[in-house]
Design an enzyme around this catalytic site. Structure first.
Site, PDB file in Angstrom:
ATOM      1  N   GLN A 194     -29.887  10.537  62.392  1.00 14.40           N
ATOM      2  CA  GLN A 194     -29.561  11.969  62.331  1.00 14.40           C
ATOM      3  C   GLN A 194     -29.772  12.478  60.912  1.00 14.40           C
ATOM      4  O   GLN A 194     -29.637  13.666  60.661  1.00 14.40           O
ATOM      5  CB  GLN A 194     -28.089  12.177  62.715  1.00 14.40           C
ATOM      6  CG  GLN A 194     -27.755  11.730  64.111  1.00 14.40           C
ATOM      7  CD  GLN A 194     -26.234  11.672  64.296  1.00 14.40           C
ATOM      8  OE1 GLN A 194     -25.599  12.648  64.651  1.00 14.40           O
ATOM      9  NE2 GLN A 194     -25.650  10.523  64.056  1.00 14.40           N
ATOM     10  N   SER A 245     -20.064   9.896  62.935  1.00 18.49           N
ATOM     11  CA  SER A 245     -18.821  10.279  63.617  1.00 18.49           C
ATOM     12  C   SER A 245     -19.058  10.425  65.118  1.00 18.49           C
ATOM     13  O   SER A 245     -18.118  10.554  65.891  1.00 18.49           O
ATOM     14  CB  SER A 245     -18.302  11.597  63.043  1.00 18.49           C
ATOM     15  OG  SER A 245     -19.292  12.598  63.170  1.00 18.49           O
ATOM     16  N   ASN A 303     -18.456   1.729  61.377  1.00 20.17           N
ATOM     17  CA  ASN A 303     -18.069   3.032  60.819  1.00 20.17           C
ATOM     18  C   ASN A 303     -16.710   2.901  60.144  1.00 20.17           C
ATOM     19  O   ASN A 303     -15.877   2.120  60.585  1.00 20.17           O
ATOM     20  CB  ASN A 303     -17.999   4.085  61.941  1.00 20.17           C
ATOM     21  CG  ASN A 303     -18.164   5.495  61.419  1.00 20.17           C
ATOM     22  OD1 ASN A 303     -19.149   5.784  60.755  1.00 20.17           O
ATOM     23  ND2 ASN A 303     -17.223   6.368  61.688  1.00 20.17           N
ATOM     24  N   HIS A 354     -33.182  14.981  63.312  1.00 23.04           N
ATOM     25  CA  HIS A 354     -32.891  16.286  62.721  1.00 23.04           C
ATOM     26  C   HIS A 354     -33.883  16.681  61.636  1.00 23.04           C
ATOM     27  O   HIS A 354     -33.580  17.528  60.792  1.00 23.04           O
ATOM     28  CB  HIS A 354     -31.447  16.307  62.180  1.00 23.04           C
ATOM     29  CG  HIS A 354     -30.420  16.146  63.273  1.00 23.04           C
ATOM     30  ND1 HIS A 354     -29.113  15.774  63.049  1.00 23.04           N
ATOM     31  CD2 HIS A 354     -30.527  16.308  64.621  1.00 23.04           C
ATOM     32  CE1 HIS A 354     -28.463  15.714  64.210  1.00 23.04           C
ATOM     33  NE2 HIS A 354     -29.300  16.018  65.169  1.00 23.04           N
ATOM     34  N   PHE A 356     -20.448  14.855  55.949  1.00 18.18           N
ATOM     35  CA  PHE A 356     -19.805  16.152  56.196  1.00 18.18           C
ATOM     36  C   PHE A 356     -18.361  16.172  55.716  1.00 18.18           C
ATOM     37  O   PHE A 356     -17.824  17.208  55.376  1.00 18.18           O
ATOM     38  CB  PHE A 356     -19.815  16.451  57.697  1.00 18.18           C
ATOM     39  CG  PHE A 356     -21.004  17.256  58.122  1.00 18.18           C
ATOM     40  CD1 PHE A 356     -21.706  18.047  57.231  1.00 18.18           C
ATOM     41  CD2 PHE A 356     -21.405  17.238  59.449  1.00 18.18           C
ATOM     42  CE1 PHE A 356     -22.788  18.787  57.643  1.00 18.18           C
ATOM     43  CE2 PHE A 356     -22.495  17.981  59.869  1.00 18.18           C
ATOM     44  CZ  PHE A 356     -23.182  18.750  58.968  1.00 18.18           C
ATOM     45  N   CYS A 382     -43.613  26.714  56.356  1.00 20.79           N
ATOM     46  CA  CYS A 382     -43.598  28.156  56.607  1.00 20.79           C
ATOM     47  C   CYS A 382     -43.321  28.383  58.093  1.00 20.79           C
ATOM     48  O   CYS A 382     -43.955  27.762  58.950  1.00 20.79           O
ATOM     49  CB  CYS A 382     -44.939  28.771  56.223  1.00 20.79           C
ATOM     50  SG  CYS A 382     -45.026  30.515  56.690  1.00 20.79           S
ATOM     51  N   CYS A 408     -46.861  30.531  59.395  1.00 21.03           N
ATOM     52  CA  CYS A 408     -48.213  29.948  59.497  1.00 21.03           C
ATOM     53  C   CYS A 408     -48.203  28.425  59.478  1.00 21.03           C
ATOM     54  O   CYS A 408     -49.259  27.797  59.514  1.00 21.03           O
ATOM     55  CB  CYS A 408     -49.101  30.475  58.364  1.00 21.03           C
ATOM     56  SG  CYS A 408     -48.716  29.793  56.734  1.00 21.03           S
TER      57      CYS A 408
END
Ligand code: NAD
Length: 255
Positions: free
Chosen positions: A101, A193, A217, A118, A35, A126, A129
């Site tokens: 994630q 993060s 990290n 996620h 991000f 779809c 359906c």
């Protein structure tokens, strides 16, 4: 630092129900921006504004979401040393798998057992359906000029099978991640993060259940204060280094 890595390697080597917990930072070395990377795809298309509710009602939002996907799909991305090290730690019996994630599918490609909190951008579904397609099929339609492709069966709105802002993580997926976390003896957090809820709670649950929590990290996170060890360094080289130490400790040949 070497002492810390030695100690962490001992915890990993002794773990039997460890879990990896990863975020976008493990995939930056595969060329997928997180991000925060300057100029990254997310700085041009903020997924926090492309909410599920807006996606349902706005053709413009769907067009932007597909443009964002096309930018991410435009290059082949392969698992890197960090993904491969976590797979090897699973093969050695130290980890059960990885809770991620990420939506890029690179842990699966590396051979890990994965809980995808996620969802995945490699499947398109779809919303009416539930028909599904591999992302490449929809990519071809976008390349051919469709800007807001619809379901070929029912004409419904289609969307990457990811959990967008405004959507809930499916209960069975969250339950699985909770179960792994509260029964873990080690939680190895890499490249997150730790600010996106509810994912960021999982290392805390593991800690409360008695697991060692290790965070690898580039920069500090809000969860550092409860961690047993924090390594502010690059994910791939750090995990490779730890893997080498673990293999030496348990007498396994280099994988
Ligand atoms: P984030 O972008 O909020 O944080 C990533 C963290 O990783 C940052 O703290 C950064 O300093 C660190 N980092 C970046 N490269 C690193 C490296 N090589 N080594 C070590 N650390 C590194 O990501 P998040 O915590 O995963 O949360 C963002 C959300 O964005 C998630 O919900 C995720 O689904 C989504 N996302 C996914 C992808 C992907 O699938 N690859 C990419 C971007 C965002």
């Amino acid at each position: 630092m070497p002492d810390t890595l030695d100690e962490i390697a001992q915890w990993i080597a002794g773990a039997r129900r460890g879990v990896g917990f990863t975020g976008a930072g493990i995939s930056t070395e595969s060329g997928i921006p997180d991000f925060r990377s300057p100029g990254g795809v997310w700085t041009r298309h903020d997924p926090r504004k492309l909410t599920f509710q807006r996606y349902l009602v706005s053709e413009e939002v769907r067009k932007e979401a597909w443009q964002m996907r096309m930018e991410l799909w435009s290059r082949e991305h392969a698992p890197n040393a960090g993904h491969r090290a976590l797979t090897r730690l699973e093969q050695l019996g130290c980890l059960r798998g990885v809770i991620t994630q990420n939506i890029d599918g690179l842990h699966q490609q590396a051979g890990s057992t994965v809980v995808e909190l996620h969802g995945t951008m490699r499947t398109i579904a779809c919303l009416s359906c539930s028909a599904t397609w591999p992302h490449r099929e929809v990519m071809k339609r976008l390349e051919a000029g469709e800007e807001d492709p619809r379901c070929t069966s029912c004409g419904g709105i289609i969307k990457a099978a990811t959990v967008s802002f405004g959507q809930s993580i499916p209960t069975h997926v969250l339950d699985h991640a909770h179960e792994w976390s509260v029964s873990s003896d080690l939680c190895l957090v890499v490249g997150s993060s730790l600010v996106v809820y509810p994912a960021c709670d999982l290392p805390l649950l593991a800690k409360r259940a008695g697991a060692k929590v290790v965070i690898v990290n580039r920069e500090p996170t809000p969860v550092d204060s409860i961690a047993d060890a924090v390594v502010n360094a690059e994910a791939g080289p750090t995990l490779q280094d730890l893997l080498g130490r673990v293999e030496a400790l348990i007498g396994a040949p280099p994988g």
